[in-house]
Design a protein around this motif. Structure first.
Motif, PDB file in Angstrom:
ATOM      1  N   THR A 138       0.861  -1.181   0.000  1.00 45.56           N
ATOM      2  CA  THR A 138       0.000   0.000   0.000  1.00 45.56           C
ATOM      3  C   THR A 138       0.890   1.221   0.000  1.00 45.56           C
ATOM      4  OG1 THR A 138      -0.115  -0.157   2.398  1.00 45.56           O
ATOM      5  CG2 THR A 138      -1.951  -1.065   1.159  1.00 45.56           C
ATOM      6  N   PRO A 139       0.549   2.243  -0.584  1.00 47.58           N
ATOM      7  CA  PRO A 139      -0.699   2.546  -1.269  1.00 47.58           C
ATOM      8  C   PRO A 139      -0.732   1.959  -2.687  1.00 47.58           C
ATOM      9  CG  PRO A 139       0.712   4.466  -1.330  1.00 47.58           C
ATOM     10  CD  PRO A 139       1.428   3.423  -0.501  1.00 47.58           C
ATOM     11  N   HIS A 140      -1.923   1.952  -3.221  1.00 48.63           N
ATOM     12  CA  HIS A 140      -2.157   1.404  -4.559  1.00 48.63           C
ATOM     13  C   HIS A 140      -1.321   2.147  -5.613  1.00 48.63           C
ATOM     14  CE1 HIS A 140      -4.229  -0.730  -7.720  1.00 48.63           C
ATOM     15  NE2 HIS A 140      -4.555   0.412  -8.307  1.00 48.63           N
TER      16      HIS A 140
END
Length: 120
Positions: free
Chosen positions: A52-54
């Motif tokens: 994460t993050p995407h």
């Protein structure tokens, strides 16, 4: 039996030109294997990891796809340059196998990009 009878006669196709051509093709395939591994890694990073993050996954996946495209391009260019040198002429023969495989890998890279971008 003379010395000429003891040694097998080689045709021109079996000489150094053939060995160099086959070595050049093996090198091209090594470039392509590397590109396929990079494409698989890009897909795995984006779809199979929990980083994460995407946006970080997308950035890393995009970088790997771009690197794979660069490897495909570099491999094909190097293959063409060596083919010209092996042939000793100003132009390489029209080997559609190498070109077809190059185009197929570009299409695969496009498909990986589409899967990464479109699929959630």
């Amino acid at each position: 039996m003379s010395d000429n009878d003891a040694t097998p006669q080689r045709s021109e196709a079996e000489g150094p030109g053939l060995r160099n051509t086959l070595a050049n093709e093996r090198t091209l395939l090594a470039w392509f294997r590397t590109a396929l591994a990079l494409l698989a890694a890009s897909f795995a990073v984006v779809k199979l990891t929990d980083i994460t993050p995407h946006a970080l996954r997308l950035a890393l996946g995009s970088y790997l796809v771009a690197l794979a495209i660069g490897v495909i391009t570099a491999g094909y260019i190097q293959w063409r340059i060596r083919q010209v040198r092996i042939r000793g002429s100003g132009r390489a023969d029209r080997n559609l196998g190498a070109l077809s495989l190059t185009v197929a890998l570009f299409l695969l890279a496009g498909f990986v990009v589409a899967v990464i971008v479109v699929a959630p």
